[in-house]
Design an enzyme around this catalytic site. Structure first.
Site, PDB file in Angstrom:
ATOM      1  N   ALA A  30     -21.019   1.672   8.822  1.00 37.44           N
ATOM      2  CA  ALA A  30     -21.914   2.795   8.520  1.00 37.44           C
ATOM      3  C   ALA A  30     -22.440   2.614   7.098  1.00 37.44           C
ATOM      4  CB  ALA A  30     -21.137   4.106   8.611  1.00 37.44           C
ATOM      5  N   THR A  71     -15.480  -1.726  11.263  1.00 35.73           N
ATOM      6  CA  THR A  71     -14.718  -1.202  12.407  1.00 35.73           C
ATOM      7  C   THR A  71     -15.126  -1.988  13.647  1.00 35.73           C
ATOM      8  OG1 THR A  71     -14.562   0.989  11.413  1.00 35.73           O
ATOM      9  CG2 THR A  71     -14.237   0.883  13.776  1.00 35.73           C
ATOM     10  N   TYR A  98       0.200   4.440  -2.226  1.00 38.70           N
ATOM     11  CA  TYR A  98       0.003   5.772  -1.647  1.00 38.70           C
ATOM     12  C   TYR A  98       0.948   6.780  -2.300  1.00 38.70           C
ATOM     13  CZ  TYR A  98      -2.416   3.333   2.209  1.00 38.70           C
ATOM     14  OH  TYR A  98      -3.259   2.559   2.941  1.00 38.70           O
ATOM     15  N   VAL A 112      -8.519  11.219   8.738  1.00 38.56           N
ATOM     16  CA  VAL A 112      -8.715  10.198   9.772  1.00 38.56           C
ATOM     17  C   VAL A 112      -8.360   8.819   9.218  1.00 38.56           C
ATOM     18  CG1 VAL A 112     -10.463   9.050  11.202  1.00 38.56           C
ATOM     19  CG2 VAL A 112     -10.454  11.534  11.013  1.00 38.56           C
ATOM     20  N   ARG A 118       0.830  -1.205   0.000  1.00 37.70           N
ATOM     21  CA  ARG A 118       0.000   0.000   0.000  1.00 37.70           C
ATOM     22  C   ARG A 118       0.866   1.258   0.000  1.00 37.70           C
ATOM     23  NH1 ARG A 118      -3.063  -3.455   2.801  1.00 37.70           N
ATOM     24  NH2 ARG A 118      -2.284  -2.996   4.882  1.00 37.70           N
ATOM     25  N   TYR A 154     -13.442   9.640   1.027  1.00 31.95           N
ATOM     26  CA  TYR A 154     -14.626   9.314   1.832  1.00 31.95           C
ATOM     27  C   TYR A 154     -14.311   9.537   3.318  1.00 31.95           C
ATOM     28  CZ  TYR A 154     -12.845   4.683   3.238  1.00 31.95           C
ATOM     29  OH  TYR A 154     -12.122   3.657   3.778  1.00 31.95           O
ATOM     30  N   ALA A 172     -16.143   7.605   9.768  1.00 30.78           N
ATOM     31  CA  ALA A 172     -16.800   6.403  10.287  1.00 30.78           C
ATOM     32  C   ALA A 172     -16.996   6.540  11.798  1.00 30.78           C
ATOM     33  CB  ALA A 172     -15.959   5.182   9.961  1.00 30.78           C
ATOM     34  N   GLN A 203      -9.521  -0.901  10.374  1.00 28.76           N
ATOM     35  CA  GLN A 203      -8.899  -1.804   9.385  1.00 28.76           C
ATOM     36  C   GLN A 203      -8.707  -3.209   9.966  1.00 28.76           C
ATOM     37  OE1 GLN A 203      -7.059   0.894   6.123  1.00 28.76           O
ATOM     38  NE2 GLN A 203      -5.456   0.469   7.575  1.00 28.76           N
ATOM     39  N   HIS A 259     -13.592  11.400   6.691  1.00 29.96           N
ATOM     40  CA  HIS A 259     -12.760  12.584   6.964  1.00 29.96           C
ATOM     41  C   HIS A 259     -11.415  12.319   6.297  1.00 29.96           C
ATOM     42  CE1 HIS A 259     -10.229  15.423   9.018  1.00 29.96           C
ATOM     43  NE2 HIS A 259     -11.189  15.840   9.821  1.00 29.96           N
TER      44      HIS A 259
HETATM   45  C1  LIG Z   1      -8.348   3.796   5.532  1.00 24.54           C
HETATM   46  S1  LIG Z   1      -9.551   3.956   6.796  1.00 24.54           S
HETATM   47  C2  LIG Z   1     -10.450   5.361   6.213  1.00 24.54           C
HETATM   48  C3  LIG Z   1     -11.308   6.030   7.257  1.00 24.54           C
HETATM   49  C4  LIG Z   1     -11.992   7.270   6.740  1.00 24.54           C
HETATM   50  N1  LIG Z   1     -11.028   8.275   6.396  1.00 24.54           N
HETATM   51  C5  LIG Z   1     -12.971   7.875   7.758  1.00 24.54           C
HETATM   52  O1  LIG Z   1     -12.899   9.090   7.998  1.00 24.54           O
HETATM   53  O2  LIG Z   1     -13.815   7.160   8.275  1.00 24.54           O
HETATM   54  C6  LIG Z   1     -10.536   2.567   6.471  1.00 24.54           C
HETATM   55  C7  LIG Z   1     -11.207   2.054   7.713  1.00 24.54           C
HETATM   56  O3  LIG Z   1     -12.257   2.943   8.080  1.00 24.54           O
HETATM   57  C8  LIG Z   1     -13.317   2.222   8.641  1.00 24.54           C
HETATM   58  N2  LIG Z   1     -14.476   2.334   7.754  1.00 24.54           N
HETATM   59  C9  LIG Z   1     -14.489   2.607   6.447  1.00 24.54           C
HETATM   60  N3  LIG Z   1     -15.743   2.587   5.976  1.00 24.54           N
HETATM   61  C10 LIG Z   1     -16.542   2.273   7.029  1.00 24.54           C
HETATM   62  C11 LIG Z   1     -17.924   2.093   7.192  1.00 24.54           C
HETATM   63  N4  LIG Z   1     -18.762   2.223   6.168  1.00 24.54           N
HETATM   64  N5  LIG Z   1     -18.379   1.795   8.419  1.00 24.54           N
HETATM   65  C12 LIG Z   1     -17.543   1.649   9.471  1.00 24.54           C
HETATM   66  N6  LIG Z   1     -16.234   1.800   9.366  1.00 24.54           N
HETATM   67  C13 LIG Z   1     -15.726   2.116   8.171  1.00 24.54           C
HETATM   68  C14 LIG Z   1     -12.879   0.763   8.718  1.00 24.54           C
HETATM   69  O4  LIG Z   1     -12.248   0.537   9.971  1.00 24.54           O
HETATM   70  C15 LIG Z   1     -11.889   0.718   7.587  1.00 24.54           C
HETATM   71  O5  LIG Z   1     -10.996  -0.367   7.703  1.00 24.54           O
END
Ligand SMILES: C[S@@+](CC[C@H](N)C(=O)[O-])C[C@H]1O[C@@H](n2cnc3c(N)ncnc32)[C@H](O)[C@@H]1O
Length: 269
Positions: free
Chosen positions: A209, A237, A72, A99, A68, A94, A126, A168, A96
């Site tokens: 979510a 999550t 990136y 985050v 990754r 997607y 999330a 993750q 924030h």
């Molecule tokens: C690379 S991070 C990105 C998080 C994103 N920037 C945010 O603000 O939520 C990816 C992780 O975010 C969480 N995530 C992403 N989509 C989600 C969803 N629809 N519901 C719950 N957690 C989510 C999971 O833990 C996933 O492995």
């Protein structure tokens, strides 16, 4: 340093299509020369495509089997190239953008170091959805967040009287940084680490979510030990509620009480 022409603004489009995008972030997308998007769903990508004629997906930079970190860097390079070409560039991510997401931080840092304007606009993550859907106030018992693999690779201080949120979890334990999911043997290691602090029958929550307004969230409570065979996706999550009561710090409370008494005495004098 004088800022050069060309800029990067990273915005968050939130988790759910259509409902989370701030007016300011929308206007950045609409006015950009080029928008790079990394979102959760093809429909979300199409929705952003309606706001700007030049939207380029960053999704194809991911390849299973490629680190990754390589992906990136390639994403950052693609965006920086357009900034250097003097364009108003927007990265639409997607949730924030800052985050548990390193590309937006990296691209802004690089652009600024090169003398270009770089800014981040927050989005609904999330975590924000999780607090609403699970009715959790992180201030009630405290709350710590970790990326699941980092949580496994390093010795961390775990507080079982606070919420623990692991991100993750679908790729927990991936040393290669190149898998799209990890299997049961990796997950068993995570369960073993958690079992040092939580009973095996402690109820944990898998949370997802909704990304489309027609979907509903997933909230699945299960015992810690059942995580092994649970359905876990890239967008899941893991939420671990506290298993211990808060323990009063009597030493600190007595010191504070003594200060209160001192202050009262001073007033009386
Ligand atoms: C690379 S991070 C990105 C998080 C994103 N920037 C945010 O603000 O939520 C990816 C992780 O975010 C969480 N995530 C992403 N989509 C989600 C969803 N629809 N519901 C719950 N957690 C989510 C999971 O833990 C996933 O492995």
């Amino acid at each position: 340093m004088n800022e050069q022409q060309g800029s990067i603004v990273c915005v968050g489009v939130g988790m759910t299509l259509g409902s989370h995008l701030s007016p300011l972030s929308r206007s950045y997308i609409e006015q950009a020369d080029v928008v790079f998007s990394l979102v959760s769903d093809g429909l979300v990508e199409q929705w952003i495509g309606q706001m700007n004629p030049d939207v380029r997906s960053l999704q194809p930079y991911y390849h299973e089997g490629t680190s990754r970190l390589v992906s990136y860097n390639a994403m950052v390079a693609a965006m920086i190239a357009e900034v250097k070409a003097g364009k108003k560039v927007v990265g639409a991510f997607y949730g924030h953008p800052g985050v548990f997401a390193c590309v937006p931080h990296k691209v802004i840092e690089q652009a600024r170091a090169l003398g270009y304007y770089g800014k981040m606009e927050p989005g609904i993550s999330a975590e924000d959805c999780l607090f609403s859907d699970l009715a959790i106030d992180p201030g009630q018992f405290g709350c710590s967040h970790f990326e699941a693999s980092q949580f496994m690779f390093y010795k961390r201080i775990i507080d079982p009287s606070a919420y623990l949120i692991l991100w993750q979890v679908g790729i927990a334990g991936d040393l290669s940084l190149s898998k799209f999911s990890t299997g049961e043997s990796y997950r068993q290691v995570l369960i073993d680490i958690l079992s040092l602090h939580y009973p095996k029958d402690h109820q944990v929550i898998l949370y997802e979510a909704p990304t489309l307004p027609i979907h509903s969230h997933r909230i699945e409570s299960l015992p810690l030990s059942s995580l092994l065979h649970a359905e876990i996706h890239g967008y899941t999550t893991l939420v671990i509620p506290p298993c211990q009561e808060l323990i009063r710090n009597m030493e600190v409370l007595q010191r504070l009480d003594a200060i209160d008494k001192d202050h009262k005495n001073i007033k009386l004098v």
